[in-house]
Structures are given as C-alpha cells and as structure tokens.
Motif scaffolding. Structure first.
Motif, PDB file in Angstrom:
ATOM      1  N   LYS A 158       0.829  -1.238  -0.099  1.00 50.99           N
ATOM      2  CA  LYS A 158      -0.113  -0.079   0.162  1.00 50.99           C
ATOM      3  C   LYS A 158       0.889   1.098  -0.076  1.00 50.99           C
ATOM      4  O   LYS A 158       0.506   2.203  -0.697  1.00 50.99           O
ATOM      5  CB  LYS A 158      -0.863  -0.067   1.183  1.00 50.99           C
ATOM      6  CG  LYS A 158      -1.867   1.263   1.342  1.00 50.99           C
ATOM      7  CD  LYS A 158      -2.477   1.060   2.558  1.00 50.99           C
ATOM      8  CE  LYS A 158      -3.429   2.526   2.809  1.00 50.99           C
ATOM      9  NZ  LYS A 158      -4.606   2.679   1.913  1.00 50.99           N
TER      10      LYS A 158
ATOM     11  N   GLU B 104      -0.727   8.981   5.441  1.00 48.75           N
ATOM     12  CA  GLU B 104      -0.332   7.854   5.878  1.00 48.75           C
ATOM     13  C   GLU B 104       0.650   7.894   6.743  1.00 48.75           C
ATOM     14  O   GLU B 104       1.734   8.612   6.175  1.00 48.75           O
ATOM     15  CB  GLU B 104      -0.094   6.955   4.713  1.00 48.75           C
ATOM     16  CG  GLU B 104      -1.517   6.637   3.734  1.00 48.75           C
ATOM     17  CD  GLU B 104      -1.186   5.998   2.454  1.00 48.75           C
ATOM     18  OE1 GLU B 104      -2.147   5.888   1.695  1.00 48.75           O
ATOM     19  OE2 GLU B 104       0.045   5.862   2.263  1.00 48.75           O
TER      20      GLU B 104
ATOM     21  N   ASP C 246      -9.749  11.498  -4.200  1.00 47.79           N
ATOM     22  CA  ASP C 246      -9.307  11.043  -2.834  1.00 47.79           C
ATOM     23  C   ASP C 246      -8.217  12.018  -2.352  1.00 47.79           C
ATOM     24  O   ASP C 246      -7.374  12.618  -3.129  1.00 47.79           O
ATOM     25  CB  ASP C 246      -8.828   9.615  -3.044  1.00 47.79           C
ATOM     26  CG  ASP C 246     -10.139   8.641  -3.455  1.00 47.79           C
ATOM     27  OD1 ASP C 246     -10.396   7.817  -2.396  1.00 47.79           O
ATOM     28  OD2 ASP C 246     -10.469   8.829  -4.459  1.00 47.79           O
TER      29      ASP C 246
ATOM     30  N   GLY D  13      -5.622  11.854   1.086  1.00 48.07           N
ATOM     31  CA  GLY D  13      -5.278  10.837   2.114  1.00 48.07           C
ATOM     32  C   GLY D  13      -3.679  11.160   2.820  1.00 48.07           C
ATOM     33  O   GLY D  13      -2.918  11.761   2.088  1.00 48.07           O
TER      34      GLY D  13
ATOM     35  N   THR E  42      -8.286   8.791   4.746  1.00 48.64           N
ATOM     36  CA  THR E  42      -8.427   8.924   3.625  1.00 48.64           C
ATOM     37  C   THR E  42      -9.869   9.492   3.398  1.00 48.64           C
ATOM     38  O   THR E  42     -10.834   9.156   3.770  1.00 48.64           O
ATOM     39  CB  THR E  42      -8.505   7.739   2.529  1.00 48.64           C
ATOM     40  OG1 THR E  42      -7.281   7.193   2.513  1.00 48.64           O
ATOM     41  CG2 THR E  42      -8.641   8.127   0.948  1.00 48.64           C
TER      42      THR E  42
ATOM     43  N   LYS F  17      -1.630   4.507  -6.913  1.00 48.18           N
ATOM     44  CA  LYS F  17      -3.111   4.483  -6.721  1.00 48.18           C
ATOM     45  C   LYS F  17      -3.292   4.428  -5.315  1.00 48.18           C
ATOM     46  O   LYS F  17      -2.846   3.980  -4.171  1.00 48.18           O
ATOM     47  CB  LYS F  17      -3.778   3.610  -7.540  1.00 48.18           C
ATOM     48  CG  LYS F  17      -3.262   3.841  -9.183  1.00 48.18           C
ATOM     49  CD  LYS F  17      -4.100   2.732  -9.898  1.00 48.18           C
ATOM     50  CE  LYS F  17      -3.467   1.300  -9.628  1.00 48.18           C
ATOM     51  NZ  LYS F  17      -2.024   1.131 -10.246  1.00 48.18           N
ATOM     52  N   VAL F  18      -4.719   4.793  -4.948  1.00 46.44           N
ATOM     53  CA  VAL F  18      -5.377   4.494  -3.799  1.00 46.44           C
ATOM     54  C   VAL F  18      -6.049   3.158  -3.750  1.00 46.44           C
ATOM     55  O   VAL F  18      -6.753   2.659  -4.675  1.00 46.44           O
ATOM     56  CB  VAL F  18      -6.522   5.535  -3.554  1.00 46.44           C
ATOM     57  CG1 VAL F  18      -7.310   5.092  -2.131  1.00 46.44           C
ATOM     58  CG2 VAL F  18      -6.237   7.123  -3.538  1.00 46.44           C
TER      59      VAL F  18
ATOM     60  N   ARG G 207      -1.663  11.438  -0.249  1.00 47.09           N
ATOM     61  CA  ARG G 207      -2.061  10.862  -1.516  1.00 47.09           C
ATOM     62  C   ARG G 207      -3.065  11.876  -1.939  1.00 47.09           C
ATOM     63  O   ARG G 207      -3.940  12.613  -1.222  1.00 47.09           O
ATOM     64  CB  ARG G 207      -2.583   9.635  -1.572  1.00 47.09           C
ATOM     65  CG  ARG G 207      -1.664   8.521  -1.269  1.00 47.09           C
ATOM     66  CD  ARG G 207      -2.288   7.342  -0.991  1.00 47.09           C
ATOM     67  NE  ARG G 207      -1.602   6.089  -0.531  1.00 47.09           N
ATOM     68  CZ  ARG G 207      -0.551   5.540  -1.750  1.00 47.09           C
ATOM     69  NH1 ARG G 207      -0.736   5.950  -2.875  1.00 47.09           N
ATOM     70  NH2 ARG G 207       0.087   4.546  -1.243  1.00 47.09           N
TER      71      ARG G 207
ATOM     72  N   ASN H 105      -2.721  10.425 -10.323  1.00 46.37           N
ATOM     73  CA  ASN H 105      -2.468   9.793  -9.004  1.00 46.37           C
ATOM     74  C   ASN H 105      -0.971  10.517  -8.558  1.00 46.37           C
ATOM     75  O   ASN H 105      -0.140  10.424  -9.150  1.00 46.37           O
ATOM     76  CB  ASN H 105      -2.398   8.443  -8.901  1.00 46.37           C
ATOM     77  CG  ASN H 105      -3.642   7.723  -9.283  1.00 46.37           C
ATOM     78  OD1 ASN H 105      -4.752   7.452  -8.566  1.00 46.37           O
ATOM     79  ND2 ASN H 105      -3.825   7.410 -10.489  1.00 46.37           N
TER      80      ASN H 105
ATOM     81  N   SER I  41      -8.912   4.328  -6.879  1.00 39.77           N
ATOM     82  CA  SER I  41      -8.616   5.345  -7.874  1.00 39.77           C
ATOM     83  C   SER I  41      -7.676   4.613  -9.120  1.00 39.77           C
ATOM     84  O   SER I  41      -6.641   4.086  -8.718  1.00 39.77           O
ATOM     85  CB  SER I  41      -7.743   6.388  -7.054  1.00 39.77           C
ATOM     86  OG  SER I  41      -6.334   5.861  -6.784  1.00 39.77           O
TER      87      SER I  41
END
Length: 881
Positions: free
Chosen positions: A56, A668, A664, A666, A680, A61-62, A612, A600, A147
């Motif tokens: 991840k 992290e 989106d 996000g 997110t 991408k998400v 993100r 992205n 995404s």
C-alpha cells in the motif's frame, strides 16, 4: 527503534508490479526475481499485514491489499469475508452466505472484479460478481483499487477488485501443498460434516526457465436459511400501511464446488517471458425451498386499533388464501478464464500482448408444487423482536388440503439458461526514462467483445389441462413436515405440512401424460457490447527539497457499441397461455463514447509520512440485475385468485453509462514494521444513475390498465407488475472518509505476538430525487485482534455495519423497499503448527449467532424481515512437502 523508511525488497517490488493495476500491464515492470534474492520473512498473519502495508505504501494509486499467509492459507475461508475487512468495503448476504461486496457505498453491481488483471465472467451475470463460488485457494493476494490509472480497464464505478493467482517462477523449488477440511453448519438440513479438499503443485524445469503451477479443489456444503418477511403492504386513503402478504420461506441447500486453476510460465531469457493461465470454477447447488405465502384479502381485513406511526400493526384476517409452495431448484454455475500474455523487454522498452477469453454459464431449473387453501389469522407486528402471527387452523394438519382444493398444480416450473462472455486483445508499450521529472510513459489499446444471453423455457401443467384430483397424491398419505422454522423464534407457527414433490412426479408418470417444455421468447434476450479503448499515461518523480513527489497522469478513451436482440411476439401459444408466439426478431443499436482522465499523486513528506491525492472520471455500463435489465421481457403465471399475474420489464435500450467524477485525499503514517495509520477522504459525484420503479400505465400491449403501480390490474382482474428503468438526470453525491490502523503490541506487552488491525468508514450519501443509493451503510468498522508465535496463533474478527436501504433491484425480500438493520458478526480462527510442514486450523463463523433483520422504512420502522443464518464451524489440516 529505527523508523527510517526501509528500501523496497525485491519481494515487495515484484508483488507491486503484479498487483498495482491490471496485472499484465505492470507485472512486466517488476524485475525478474530469483528465490535466493528475495528477503525472507516469517510466514505468519503479521507478516501478511507487513507485506500488505508495504504494498500500500509503495502503490501510486489509492489501494488496499490482502496477502496470503502462505500457499493455500488465505486469511479467511470466504474471499468476500476477507475483502470486507478492507476500509470502505461491505459484504452482502445472498440467502445467508457472504456472496457479493460493495465498495464505498455503491452496490455490488458497481464494482469490477478481475483475476490477474483480466475479466472473470460471472456465471450468473444478473447480480454482481458472486464471490461465494470462488474458493479461497484461488487467491495469493487481493487488491481493492479505489482510484484507477489510465491503463486500467473501465467498469468499476466504485472500485476494482483484482484477485492475483500464483506465479510458479516466483519460487525456485518444488512445492506440494495438500489440505483437507470438515465444515459443519448449525442449521444443516442433513446434520452432516461436509468435506473440502485442495492440492497445489508448483515446480520449475529446464534450468528454471519453465514454471508450472497446478491447483485443484473440491468442497461440499450443507446449510439452511429461514426467512420470515412482509412481502407487500396495502395503503389506505390517508397513506397508512396495512400488512398484506407475510411469507415463511425455508431453503435447504446442498452445494458441491469444484475449482481448477493453473499457470505455465516460460522465461527463456531475461528479456522475454510468456505465461498461460487457466481457471475453472463450478458450483452446483440443489435447493429444497418450502414457502407459506399468506395472501390477505383487503376486504377481509379487520383493523384493530388506530395506526401507529402510519402503520396498522394489529389486524384480523378472515378467509384468505394460503399458498403452500414447495419448489425443487437445481442451480449449476460455471466460470472459466484463459489468458495468454507475453512480454518483451529491451533496455528502455517493455512490450506486452495479451489474449484473453472468459465465459460464465448458469442453468437455473425449478419445478414447484403449488397448493391453495383458505385460513384465518391474527397478526400483531408491534414488537419487531417478537412478531405474533396466529393462524386459526393447524398448518401441520394434512386435512387442511382436501382432494378438491382451490389450487393443486404440478409442475409449475421454468429453466433459465444464462451466460456471459468476453474475448479481449490487448497491447501495451512502456518506456522508461532517465529524466529529472518524467520517469516513463505508457500507451496501448484494447478490444473487448462482451456477450450476454438469457433463454427461458417454461414447463406448466395447465398446458395440458388440470389433473383429476383422484390422480394426484393425497396430502394425508404423501407429505413432508417442515419443523423448527425460524429456529423457533417469534410467536408464529414453526412448522407446516408440505407436499411430496417425488409423489407428484410419480403421479404424473402413472397418469401417462407429458407436460411440454416451451421456449418463452418474451422472457429471452441477448446483448452484445464491442468496447474499443486507447490510453496514454505518464509517470513522474521529483524531489522537492527533502520531499519526493511521485505519480502518474493520463487519459483513456473508450467507445462502446451495444446491440440488444429480442423477439417480436404475438398471440399466446394455444398450448400454454404463459408463452407468446414468436413472429420475428428485432435489434436495438446504441453507441456512446467517453474520455476518462486520471491523476494519482504521492508526496513523501518524511521517511514515515506521505500524502496522497487522486482524481478520475470512472464509469460502469448499464446494469443487468436479477430484476432489472435494459432488454424488455415479460413472464406470466396463473395465480390463486383464478386470474393471471404478468411480470413485465419495459427495458430501456437507450440507457447511458453511469459515470462519476471522483477525488481522494489521504495521509498515511508508517511508523514501524507493519504499524501504520491512514486517513483517506473521498468524494464522488454520480451522473446518469439507473432508476427502476413499478409503474401502471393506462394500457400495456393494447390492454387497458388501472390502479396504482403496486396494484395494477386489467378489466379481467389480471395483475400486472410492470417495471420501468431509466437514467436519472440529476446528480448524486457521495462523500466520506476511511480510517485504517495496524498495530503490533510487542512494545507495550510483556508477551510478544499480540496486535490488531482495525478500520472505520463513514459515508454521507445525498440521494437525488429518483436515484437512491442502496446497500450503503453510513458507518462500517472492522476489528481483528490476534496473537501468534511460532507454534500457535489466534484471531478474533468483529465486522460491523450500520443499517442500509434496499429496493426491489437488490433483494427479493425488498419488493416495496426495506432497511436492513445494523449487524455485527464475530469470527474466530485458531491455528496450530504441529510441524514445519503440518498446520491445523479451527474456525467459527458468526459465532455470536447474529441474524439479519430488516424494517420497512426509516419513517415507518416497523418489522419487515427476519432471516436466521446460524453459526458455521470448520477444522482443516494443511500439509506442505
């Protein structure tokens, strides 16, 4: 602890290449890996979380990813139940089994499922991808991509779920893994422990240039689901609702599943590789369905008391019709897929070609005995947890069904043949660059031809006239007793006498007559779609001081040509009035095109924290469900009122693709091996939503109609249930957030091995005037607590979702709508490594025995459905050698 970001392992890089998008496109960018080069980590549940977090983190991408703990050891028994533990993913039950999934509040039909990046045709294309027919051993890992990037096939309005299978040259030695399992369901109709077996073989030949992977599995399941629900309501002039048609339904099921998949991989040099994969899944289910359908007569209802919150909850009903329906169903479903992909690499270019074919086929055959008698009853639905329904007569008394009864019909049946297929050719070219900003670009094209076919045949006794009552089995002599219905819950009758179908079969033979099977053209149709797409995508990476910005931007252009083929029908068949005679065929052509941009971005703020952003336009083509379709169709049957019931779907050949603009954002935080915290925010604006509703036009097929959409009749009293489907021109907005947390507790507890994985999703959906977002829970959360060492491991999983709305397109039980109540389910898994080669597992699913409940509407939260699911247990052994 050193929390600096580690370098990518070759293992992670290889898996990212496989999982991060359609596998055939990006797998070629991963370096060729020898087993000796791979950084080894322990095979544990925690290690699978560590791998998933690494994937991840490195993904552009998400996306969220689940990885297998080892070959044949996926985290849960059911793939759908595993996926639902990803943030934003929800599971839906079909007759008590976790079968389909929804992503971010959109129904199962809005998600796209692929295997190794290519379509896996669904056996029954009419209800969203059925994960329950796929055994967990198929998957080595699963990615939920929320995404898209430009190189991905369209079709996932809510997201794309990619199931990745094993690649044999990822291993440098022979592996053979065998597993056996026994499973027991609490409400098993046979009370048997059912078996499951699976074997996997992986080997390499010709100096590790040829790899072979073979897998085969068999599973048997016996289970049962009981449903008690209010199928329809009357309404008075003031808009108060009155109970109209309660139903008892018990389904006993016996299922046999077969799975075969394999891969042949050839890598003669460092710059050329070709792989052929094949998958075959078969699901054969026999169902014994017993129903009591209580057909209240409006003129015979006595209202007791005043309406409460718009509903009359206490009624007395005299002399109404009870239909006793026993139906034998044989459901056969197969899915198969074959993919040949080749790639050639030079210093800067990677060229990929893919040829793919997949087909799903389903045959649903049913034959029913339908009896009718007259009873009276009292009903009280004041207490949602204890509905009172007392029938004056004894439902277990065979004398309730004399020789001369209002309806005594066999067979009443149909056979539906459905199939979906896709043939595809794909070409991709990927160029790597050494620029200070642009790191590469890709372009390509794909042609897909999709076909959907449905053919319906009917076999009905009245085609040759009613049987003499003396030729039919006597209920007092030939019957089947249904007992312990609804696990003896509610204040209702928990048993009834049902007809013996075999006795009716024997009686038909003794009578010496043959009931013809006729093609129901008015219920049959086919749809073809030709999809041509081209894309371009640019990858980039740039240092911004101490931060790194990476990502991609691109666009995909697709054209879709659709043809609907249906039959022109005329008068009723003189043998069977449910069948219309074919007088010709007709076709409706419709085409449209879409440009779908996407971007992205990932900004690595520190070694531990990254942000993100993703934005895209996505689409899903007009939907086919079990109760809606874009082709027109009609069915009709005799009913117990001496008239006919016509079920009509008007179809909509000009349905547009449903599209959405989405974004989106996000943040992290990766602060240790496998430890992470991610938030997110997401937003989606849906256009061209598909709406289905009951209508009652002034006339249909030159027949004058009157009444309401729910009570539409002609001058002869025949009932018309007519569905209209159309695009909603107004937009619908979905917004919300997802929170995920993985945490090892080794630093906090004196005993190592404890940890948890948790996530929470909130969805705020603003429905338009017509389009209602169904199957969407406002809140869902999952918590998995675990403990493990080298020998033992234990996991407890709690899955929770808040109430969600369903309509007639989502569930048979929701003809006039319903709200499925919030529900949580607790599963446990215990594992013991007897030796390095032998592992034993014990699992319990729904150990808290939570049932599925539903109420009518948010405004009228009166009881509507109770479904008894029960608990399942299994014990398995996995041996690797």
């Amino acid at each position: 602890m050193n929390n600096a970001r580690p370098k990518k392992t070759l293992l992670a890089s290889a898996m990212i290449g496989i999982l991060s998008a359609p596998a055939p496109v990006l797998a070629q960018t991963a370096p060729d890996v020898n087993d000796s080069d791979v950084e080894r980590i322990d095979v544990t549940y925690r290690s699978s979380l560590v791998q998933a977090a690494a994937l991840k983190r490195d993904e552009t991408k998400v996306a969220d990813i689940i990885t297998s703990e080892d070959i044949g050891k996926f985290p849960t028994e059911n793939i759908a139940e595993a996926i639902q533990r990803i943030p934003g993913v929800q599971i839906s039950n079909i007759n008590g089994r976790g079968s389909t999934i929804s992503v971010r509040g959109l129904g199962a039909q809005y998600a796209r499922t692929t295997v190794n990046g290519q379509t896996m045709a669904n056996a029954d294309f009419t209800g969203g991808f059925r994960y329950d027919i796929i055994q967990s051993e198929l998957a080595s890992s699963i990615a939920v991509i929320k995404s898209p990037s430009a190189d991905m096939d369209t079709g996932g309005l809510s997201g794309t779920i990619n199931i990745d299978t094993t690649k044999p040259l990822s291993y440098s030695e022979r592996k053979v893994v065998a597993s056996v399992k026994g499973q027991y369901s609490e409400f098993s109709p046979t009370d048997d422990v059912t078996p499951k077996g699976n074997i996997t073989y992986i080997d390499q030949f010709a100096d590790d240039t040829v790899g072979l992977f073979l897998n085969a599995g068999y599973q048997a399941l016996d289970d049962r689901v009981d449903n008690f629900w209010m199928g329809r309501w009357f309404s008075d002039d003031e808009g108060n609702d009155i109970p109209r048609r309660p139903r008892y339904r018990r389904i006993d099921r016996e299922t046999k599943r077969y799975l075969m998949n394999g891969a042949l991989q050839w890598r003669p040099s460092d710059n050329f590789e070709t792989t052929f994969t094949a998958i075959y899944a078969d699901d054969d289910t026999i169902q014994d369905l017993n129903q009591q359908v209580f057909l209240f007569d409006r003129d015979e209802i006595t209202l007791l008391g005043e309406p409460d919150n718009g509903v009359y909850k206490q009624v007395r009903i005299d002399n109404f019709t009870l239909e006793n329906n026993r139906q034998a169903e044989d459901k056969q479903a197969t899915s198969k897929a074959f993919t040949l992909e080749s790639k050639y690499e030079t210093e800067n270019w990677t060229i990929l070609g893919v040829a793919h074919y997949t087909k799903g086929e389903a045959v649903h055959a049913e034959e029913a005995v339908i009896l009718a008698t007259t009873v009276s009853a009292n009903m009280d639905i004041s207490d949602r947890n204890n509905v009172v329904f007392n029938v004056d007569e004894d439902l277990t008394d065979p004398s309730l069904y004399p020789a001369d009864m209002p309806r005594n019909e066999y067979p009443n049946g149909a056979t539906r043949y459905m199939d979906s297929s896709e043939s595809a050719l794909q070409f991709d070219a990927i160029r790597s660059l050494d620029g200070e900003f642009f790191t590469g670009f890709a372009f390509g094209g794909k042609y897909r031809k999709e076909e959907f076919n449905r053919e319906v045949f009917r076999t009905d006794r009245f085609a040759i006239g009613e049987a003499d009552p003396s030729d039919l089995p006597s209920m007092s002599e030939f019957n089947y007793m249904v007992t312990d219905f609804l696990d003896n819950q509610m204040s209702i009758d928990h048993g009834w006498v049902a007809p013996d179908i075999q006795a009716y079969r024997d009686a038909l033979v003794a009578e010496g007559v043959t009931v013809p099977t006729l093609f129901a053209a008015q219920s049959s149709y086919s749809i073809e779609r030709d999809i041509l797409s081209f894309y371009g995508k640019v990858d980039f990476e740039k240092y911004l001081g101490e931060m790194t910005l990476r990502g991609n931007i691109g666009g995909r252009y697709e054209t879709t040509d659709r043809t609907i083929n249906t039959y022109l029908t005329g008068e009723n068949n003189p043998i069977n009035s449910e069948i219309s005679l074919v007088i010709g065929e007709t076709a409706f052509d419709y085409d449209y095109s879409n440009f779908l941009p996407s971007v992205n971005l990932v900004l690595e703020l520190t070694d531990e924290v990254q942000a993100r952003f993703a934005a895209a336009k996505v689409l899903v083509r007009p939907l086919l469900t079990s109760r809606t379709q874009i082709a027109a169709s009609e069915t009709s049957v005799n009913n117990s009122f001496g008239t006919r019931t016509y079920t009509v779907d008007l179809g909509q050949p000009n349905m547009k693709a449903l599209t959405a603009d989405q974004a989106d954002l996000g943040l992290e935080w990766y602060y240790g091996e496998g430890n992470s915290l991610a938030l997110t925010l997401f937003w989606k604006e849906i256009k061209n939503g598909s709406v289905s509703e009951f209508v009652c036009p002034d006339s249909y097929s030159d027949v004058t109609l009157s009444g309401t959409p729910e009570d539409c009749v002609d001058t002869q009293g025949n009932i018309y249930e007519i569905t209209s489907t159309f695009n909603d021109d107004s937009g619908t907005t979905i917004k919300g957030y997802e929170l995920g947390w993985n945490q090892s507790l080794d630093s906090f507890l004196p005993i190592d091995g404890f940890g948890f994985s948790a996530n929470y999703t909130f969805i705020d959906a603003e429905d338009s005037e017509d389009f209602v977002l169904t199957n969407s829970s406002e809140e869902t959360w999952n918590f998995i607590g675990y403990w493990e060492n080298d020998t033992f491991s234990a996991r407890v999983a709690i899955n929770n979702r808040s109430p969600y709305v369903q309509d007639n397109t989502d569930a048979f039980f929701a003809r006039e709508g319903r709200v499925v109540d919030g529900r949580n389910q607790v599963d446990i898994l215990l594992s013991y490594n007897v030796t390095e080669a032998l592992n034993l597992r014990f699992g319990a699913l729904n150990i808290n025995g939570n049932n599925e409940e539903a109420y009518f509407t948010e405004e009228k939260p009166v009881w509507q459905t109770t479904s008894i699911i029960g608990t399942s247990y299994y014990l398995s052994a996995v041996y690797a050698f």
